[in-house]
Write an enzyme that holds these catalytic residues in place. Structure first.
Site, PDB file in Angstrom:
ATOM      1  N   ASN A   8       0.872  -1.177   0.000  1.00 42.38           N
ATOM      2  CA  ASN A   8       0.000   0.000   0.000  1.00 42.38           C
ATOM      3  C   ASN A   8       0.907   1.224   0.000  1.00 42.38           C
ATOM      4  O   ASN A   8       1.472   1.587   1.036  1.00 42.38           O
ATOM      5  CB  ASN A   8      -0.898  -0.025   1.249  1.00 42.38           C
ATOM      6  N   ARG A  89      -2.352  -2.145  -3.617  1.00 44.27           N
ATOM      7  CA  ARG A  89      -3.621  -1.456  -3.400  1.00 44.27           C
ATOM      8  C   ARG A  89      -3.630  -0.214  -4.295  1.00 44.27           C
ATOM      9  O   ARG A  89      -2.693   0.575  -4.299  1.00 44.27           O
ATOM     10  CB  ARG A  89      -3.732  -1.014  -1.940  1.00 44.27           C
ATOM     11  N   ASP A 146      -9.828  -0.157  -4.589  1.00 42.24           N
ATOM     12  CA  ASP A 146     -10.804   0.153  -3.526  1.00 42.24           C
ATOM     13  C   ASP A 146     -12.220   0.308  -4.065  1.00 42.24           C
ATOM     14  O   ASP A 146     -13.190   0.137  -3.335  1.00 42.24           O
ATOM     15  CB  ASP A 146     -10.432   1.489  -2.860  1.00 42.24           C
ATOM     16  N   GLY A 208     -13.227   4.176  10.319  1.00 35.94           N
ATOM     17  CA  GLY A 208     -11.875   4.538  10.726  1.00 35.94           C
ATOM     18  C   GLY A 208     -11.798   6.053  10.651  1.00 35.94           C
ATOM     19  O   GLY A 208     -12.812   6.734  10.767  1.00 35.94           O
ATOM     20  N   GLY A 331     -14.788   1.043  14.311  1.00 40.05           N
ATOM     21  CA  GLY A 331     -15.816   0.001  14.327  1.00 40.05           C
ATOM     22  C   GLY A 331     -15.426  -1.196  15.178  1.00 40.05           C
ATOM     23  O   GLY A 331     -16.254  -1.768  15.889  1.00 40.05           O
ATOM     24  N   ASN A 333     -13.081  -1.160  17.654  1.00 37.51           N
ATOM     25  CA  ASN A 333     -12.589  -0.845  19.002  1.00 37.51           C
ATOM     26  C   ASN A 333     -13.442   0.091  19.843  1.00 37.51           C
ATOM     27  O   ASN A 333     -13.236   0.172  21.049  1.00 37.51           O
ATOM     28  CB  ASN A 333     -11.171  -0.258  18.899  1.00 37.51           C
TER      29      ASN A 333
END
Length: 395
Positions: A8, A89, A146, A208, A331, A333
């Site tokens: 990435n 990515r 993506d 995130g 989401g 944590n």
């Protein structure tokens, strides 16, 4: 057995993860930061221990050479011939790419041609692709987009109600992002539910610093909250999410900012940061709410309520929902965000257990066994999806 490296590449960074396939064992992972800036930082984990080195890394090609040298230096691989495939990515695949693709000179050019759709991300992704091609020219490489997962959206989801020629001439439409993550967690949800993916209606919440919600019916994305760019949808760490477009000229007039400056504000100074006035990090916001900070409380409520609304709207779109999935940093944590998002969804069959919700970063069902709609936490793994696609396409 084959060794696949997932990459990435950002504008000044390079994240990597080396897999043994098909067992999907992670052999090593790491990060190169501050590429092209003084005091670049190279971090690699070996046998669970982090090794960090500060040095000058002028460009991505040097970063790639250093990474490959470290793999042999630390004995993770004997030599470079052990690397069987590379997965990159790529943020934006436009309408051209509805699946991952084997990289050739032709496909690289096609990715370059759509770079204007993601000027902050695609050029950096391409730099990473070329840097590896230079050092490992004969190793098959694959681009994983993506946007690809969302190419199954129907016209009524992806078209904006603008003059149709804007879509025909300029490709102006909703593309959606985080597709690799939404695909991973929905496939994993089907496994955990013990039901065929084709029979399921799922709502995936990738939360995130960037956040997006996806409606996934029968394993296909039918709608998602992000749009032409990752600025649309729910409020995020520093991004505004959806606003009235007429605000842009109004803000320009009131503040004297240019269009680019307003766009920068919407991308980098809005969201949780904009409303709270002090942080884009949700953990800071949650701590501040406990101390009675009202702006932090408002920021948290705005963040959660926008997600809550998308869940309701996507449930209506699919005439019901079988499971709601939470993934990505927040989401997975944030007990507090999940609680606020789920509050009030009992009317549609969502019954969740506060005790079960008190979990961070691991796979879990947080709904009661009798809940018609299941609520799940599934840590995302975009890297393993990239590695799987390399194996699939580089045969």
């Amino acid at each position: 057995m084959s060794k696949i490296i997932a990459i990435n590449a950002g504008s000044s960074s390079l994240k990597f993860q080396l897999f043994e396939m098909p067992s999907e064992t992670v052999l090593t992972k790491g990060l190169v930061e501050r590429i092209g800036i003084a005091d670049s930082v190279f971090t690699i984990s070996v046998n669970g221990e982090k090794n960090t080195e500060v040095t000058d890394i002028p460009d991505h090609a040097v970063a790639v050479k250093m990474l490959l040298n470290k793999l042999t230096e630390f004995g993770i691989i004997k030599d470079l011939n052990e690397i069987d495939g590379i997965g990159h990515r790529v943020v934006h695949g436009g309408e051209k790419f509805s699946d991952s693709v084997l990289l050739t000179d032709e496909t690289i050019k096609e990715i370059e041609d759509i770079s204007e759709l993601a000027p902050l991300h695609n050029p950096a992704n391409i730099v990473g692709i070329k840097a590896f091609k230079e050092v490992l020219p004969n190793v098959p490489a694959v681009a994983v987009f993506d946007t690809a997962f969302h190419q199954t959206m129907p016209e009524q989801s992806y078209l904006y109600s603008l003059p149709y020629e804007y879509y025909e001439k300029f490709g102006i439409r909703k593309y959606g992002f985080h597709g690799t993550s939404h695909k991973y967690v929905t496939e994993r949800a089907a496994e955990l539910l013990g039901r065929p993916l084709k029979d399921l209606r799922l709502i995936s919440c990738h939360l995130g610093n960037g956040a997006s919600i996806a409606a996934v019916e029968g394993g296909k994305s039918i709608d998602t909250s992000m749009g032409f760019t990752p600025l649309a949808g729910v409020a995020m760490g520093t991004r505004s999410g959806n606003i009235d477009p007429a605000l842009i000229p109004y803000i320009m007039e009131k503040t004297g900012q240019t269009a680019d400056e307003v766009l920068n504000t919407l991308n980098k100074k809005s969201g949780l940061l904009g409303i709270s006035g002090f942080s884009s990090d949700l953990r800071d916001i949650v701590e501040a709410t406990k101390e009675g900070n009202e702006r932090a409380e408002t920021a948290l409520e705005v963040f959660a309520s926008r997600i809550h609304k998308y869940i309701g709207s996507y449930a209506a779109r699919m005439s019901g929902v079988d499971a709601i999935i939470f993934t990505a940093g927040i989401g997975e944590n944030s007990v507090e965000v999940r609680e606020r998002v789920l509050r009030g969804l009992e009317f549609m069959g969502v019954y969740w257990d506060p005790a079960l919700n008190n979990v961070r970063g691991e796979e879990a069902f947080i709904s009661y066994p009798h809940s018609p709609v299941k609520v799940m936490i599934i840590p995302t793994d975009e890297e393993v999806m990239i590695a799987r696609d390399v194996v699939r396409l580089a045969k």
